[in-house]
Design a protein around this motif. Structure first.
Motif, PDB file in Angstrom:
ATOM      1  N   TYR A  72     -48.524  18.970  -2.860  1.00  0.00           N
ATOM      2  CA  TYR A  72     -49.796  18.307  -3.133  1.00  0.00           C
ATOM      3  C   TYR A  72     -49.641  17.036  -3.974  1.00  0.00           C
ATOM      4  CZ  TYR A  72     -52.238  22.389  -1.303  1.00  0.00           C
ATOM      5  OH  TYR A  72     -52.708  23.377  -0.480  1.00  0.00           O
ATOM      6  N   TYR A 212     -64.512  17.002  -2.792  1.00  0.00           N
ATOM      7  CA  TYR A 212     -63.689  15.792  -2.619  1.00  0.00           C
ATOM      8  C   TYR A 212     -64.415  14.563  -3.164  1.00  0.00           C
ATOM      9  CZ  TYR A 212     -60.916  12.186  -0.274  1.00  0.00           C
ATOM     10  OH  TYR A 212     -60.134  11.086  -0.002  1.00  0.00           O
ATOM     11  N   GLN A 278     -54.558  10.216  -5.644  1.00  0.00           N
ATOM     12  CA  GLN A 278     -54.861  11.072  -4.500  1.00  0.00           C
ATOM     13  C   GLN A 278     -55.414  12.379  -5.047  1.00  0.00           C
ATOM     14  OE1 GLN A 278     -51.100  11.505  -2.369  1.00  0.00           O
ATOM     15  NE2 GLN A 278     -51.627   9.852  -0.955  1.00  0.00           N
ATOM     16  N   GLY A 281     -57.386  17.081  -1.390  1.00  0.00           N
ATOM     17  CA  GLY A 281     -58.108  16.922  -0.131  1.00  0.00           C
ATOM     18  C   GLY A 281     -57.514  15.856   0.755  1.00  0.00           C
ATOM     19  N   ASP A 282     -56.735  14.934   0.189  1.00  0.00           N
ATOM     20  CA  ASP A 282     -56.039  13.941   1.010  1.00  0.00           C
ATOM     21  C   ASP A 282     -54.847  14.560   1.737  1.00  0.00           C
ATOM     22  OD1 ASP A 282     -57.597  11.605   0.270  1.00  0.00           O
ATOM     23  OD2 ASP A 282     -56.681  11.787  -1.704  1.00  0.00           O
ATOM     24  N   ASP A 284     -54.647  18.196   2.385  1.00  0.00           N
ATOM     25  CA  ASP A 284     -55.186  19.266   3.227  1.00  0.00           C
ATOM     26  C   ASP A 284     -56.681  19.002   3.422  1.00  0.00           C
ATOM     27  OD1 ASP A 284     -56.025  21.573   4.462  1.00  0.00           O
ATOM     28  OD2 ASP A 284     -54.912  22.927   3.164  1.00  0.00           O
ATOM     29  N   ARG A 285     -57.027  18.381   4.525  1.00  0.00           N
ATOM     30  CA  ARG A 285     -58.404  17.960   4.758  1.00  0.00           C
ATOM     31  C   ARG A 285     -59.354  19.130   5.013  1.00  0.00           C
ATOM     32  NH1 ARG A 285     -59.173  12.521   5.656  1.00  0.00           N
ATOM     33  NH2 ARG A 285     -57.263  11.274   5.529  1.00  0.00           N
ATOM     34  N   GLU A 286     -58.811  20.296   5.270  1.00  0.00           N
ATOM     35  CA  GLU A 286     -59.671  21.460   5.485  1.00  0.00           C
ATOM     36  C   GLU A 286     -60.150  22.077   4.183  1.00  0.00           C
ATOM     37  OE1 GLU A 286     -57.689  24.240   7.987  1.00  0.00           O
ATOM     38  OE2 GLU A 286     -57.573  22.871   9.723  1.00  0.00           O
ATOM     39  N   GLU A 287     -59.606  21.617   3.060  1.00  0.00           N
ATOM     40  CA  GLU A 287     -59.958  22.180   1.754  1.00  0.00           C
ATOM     41  C   GLU A 287     -60.698  21.175   0.880  1.00  0.00           C
ATOM     42  OE1 GLU A 287     -59.642  25.251   0.786  1.00  0.00           O
ATOM     43  OE2 GLU A 287     -58.709  25.896   2.652  1.00  0.00           O
ATOM     44  N   ARG A 288     -61.510  20.329   1.485  1.00  0.00           N
ATOM     45  CA  ARG A 288     -62.160  19.259   0.714  1.00  0.00           C
ATOM     46  C   ARG A 288     -63.364  19.745  -0.096  1.00  0.00           C
ATOM     47  NH1 ARG A 288     -61.931  13.238   3.195  1.00  0.00           N
ATOM     48  NH2 ARG A 288     -59.664  13.063   3.162  1.00  0.00           N
ATOM     49  N   VAL A 291     -61.063  20.657  -4.611  1.00  0.00           N
ATOM     50  CA  VAL A 291     -59.820  19.872  -4.691  1.00  0.00           C
ATOM     51  C   VAL A 291     -59.377  19.695  -6.140  1.00  0.00           C
ATOM     52  CG1 VAL A 291     -60.499  18.624  -2.592  1.00  0.00           C
ATOM     53  CG2 VAL A 291     -60.970  17.615  -4.850  1.00  0.00           C
TER      54      VAL A 291
END
Length: 485
Positions: A72, A212, A278, A281-282, A284-288, A291
């Motif tokens: 991350y 996010y 960053q 969420g940048d 892993d876009r599914e976890e926005r 974050v």
């Protein structure tokens, strides 16, 4: 891994009995970073290579880096480590970070471990310096539980091992207290080590589990506060985030105490350079919806700027034109014009005061004592404020303009002094800071009063900073010059 560690252990002798050195083990291997030495080296090298065109700074004083899992935050951390000159031989590296498990109400420095282990080998601890810290002030102690499973410092070591040609001894410090006075004491003890021969690595993540969009907004505010270099602005930004009413912003910098300690050691001869932001969420876009934010900063010594700043006659005329235009625009109902700086000097970030005189008498004076706004912009803003916002005077009227003279005082970068012997009356302005209180007198104030050097500083301490007549004696003192025209 342990075969390598055992082979690396050097036996000490105490009263003739061999003693194995104490090694703080790599507790976060296979959790925050790979446990296999080859895989770890490859991952760190690949992250550093992403920023191979970054500039390394010989005048680097400190970096602020995240401490999450490499997946991350490794990219953001790498930007900071690439600003470290690979071939520079530091005497020691101070590692400062927060406690995620233990409440300390102070600072714990690991004065008992001889080294820290990672899968890449051992990193020596400067136990002598660690013990000097604990002896200097009881705000420092050694609490093993604060270090045993703490990840915030350990995850920095593989980056140092792969970036530096030679890793110097480290001084591992965990800080955990809400007492600002104790942070000041920690900073005071560490300040003598805040020199070119040492590097400070400050470990902190930022927003913790907002959305996010909320993370981006909150982390932007926090980042701008750090760039300001003002610890009061930083603490206020954290408070504003916490009071925003947005979910999970009670903590917008888990390493806030370590960052505040760093900022308390800094003065205006340091510049903070933001490197990268960053959040998870940048990656892993599914976890926005939840974050964590990551910033990287480089703190640079800016000694050269203290002596090289000057303005040409043309630049002085430009600034007077900017000031007059700003006042006229305000009378016409126009906002402050946002234009690019006509010269590099006018783009420099420094403080300035604008004074208005009518028939030789003061008609308004407002200034900005800081180094966070380009000079041409601050002159435009202060001219407008001097004309219409000085509470001592009524707003300037259009028919007065022909009778008003504009005087501008551009403040050169400040320099910390340790004694009044370094202060020159009539040449230097004085800036006094202690905690959240501060005050200044411009150099030309000395021309208007019949004070001695000590009276000048004492009046500033009492009348401007609110510290009392002798409050300057245990405060931070800075001098600067004013280019007046």
């Amino acid at each position: 891994m342990w075969t390598t560690l055992i082979a690396a252990i050097i036996m000490n002798t105490l009263n003739g009995i061999p003693q194995e050195p104490t090694v703080r083990p790599a507790t976060q291997a296979n959790r925050f970073y790979p446990g296999n030495p080859t895989e770890l080296a490859d991952e760190v090298d690949s992250l550093l290579a992403l920023h191979s065109d970054s500039q390394a700074y010989q005048q680097l004083a400190a970096i602020i880096v995240p401490h999450a899992g490499y997946y991350y935050s490794g990219n953001v951390a790498a930007t900071a480590y690439m600003t470290v000159p690979a071939d520079k031989h530091y005497k020691r590296i101070f590692l400062l970070g927060p406690s995620h498990r233990e409440w300390l109400n102070g600072a714990s420095v690991n004065s008992e471990a001889d080294s820290y282990a990672t899968p890449l080998g051992l990193v020596k601890v400067d136990r002598e310096t660690a013990k000097q810290l604990t002896a200097a002030d009881d705000v420092f102690s050694y609490q093993p539980s604060a270090h045993d499973r703490e990840h915030c410092l350990e995850v920095q070591l593989p980056f140092l091992q792969r970036r530096l040609d030679e890793v110097p001894p480290i001084v591992p410090i965990i800080i955990s207290t809400n007492d600002f006075g104790k942070l000041e004491r920690i900073a005071k003890v560490l300040k003598p080590y805040f020199t070119d021969e040492n590097l400070f690595v400050i470990s902190s993540d930022f927003s913790h589990y907002p959305s996010y969009e909320d993370a981006c907004e909150a982390d932007s505010l926090t980042g701008e506060a750090i760039v300001s270099g003002d610890v009061g602005v930083f603490i206020a930004a954290l408070g504003k985030n916490a009071r925003s009413g947005k979910r999970n912003l009670d903590t917008s910098a888990c390493g806030e105490q370590a960052i505040a300690t760093l900022m308390l050691m800094m003065d205006n001869s340091y510049k903070v350079k933001h490197l990268l932001y960053q959040n998870s969420g940048d990656i892993d876009r599914e976890e926005r919806s939840r974050v964590v934010g990551y910033h990287a900063f480089a703190i640079l010594r800016n000694q050269q700027a203290q002596t090289d700043f000057s303005l040409s006659d043309d630049e002085k005329r430009m600034l007077k034109d900017i000031a007059l235009t700003s006042i006229k625009d305000s009378l016409d109902g126009k906002p402050v014009a946002r234009t690019s700086a006509p010269t590099p000097h006018l783009a420099a970030k420094c403080g300035a005061f604008v004074s208005l005189h009518k028939q030789g008498r003061l008609r308004g004076c407002i200034g900005h004592f800081g180094e966070d706004v380009p000079l041409h912009e601050i002159v435009a803003e202060m001219a407008r404020a001097a004309a219409f916002e000085d509470p001592r005077f009524k707003p300037v009227r259009r028919e007065e303009l022909d009778d008003i003279d504009i005087e501008i005082s551009v403040l050169t970068p400040m320099r910390r002094i340790q004694s009044l012997d370094e202060f020159e009356l009539h040449r230097h302005g004085i800036y006094i800071r202690k905690g959240f209180r501060s005050g200044t007198y411009l150099p030309q104030v000395a021309d208007q009063v019949n004070w001695t050097k000590e009276e000048f500083v004492s009046h500033c301490s009492q009348d401007k900073a609110g510290l009392g007549w002798s409050g300057w004696r245990d405060a931070e003192l800075y001098v600067y010059e004013a280019i007046v025209f």
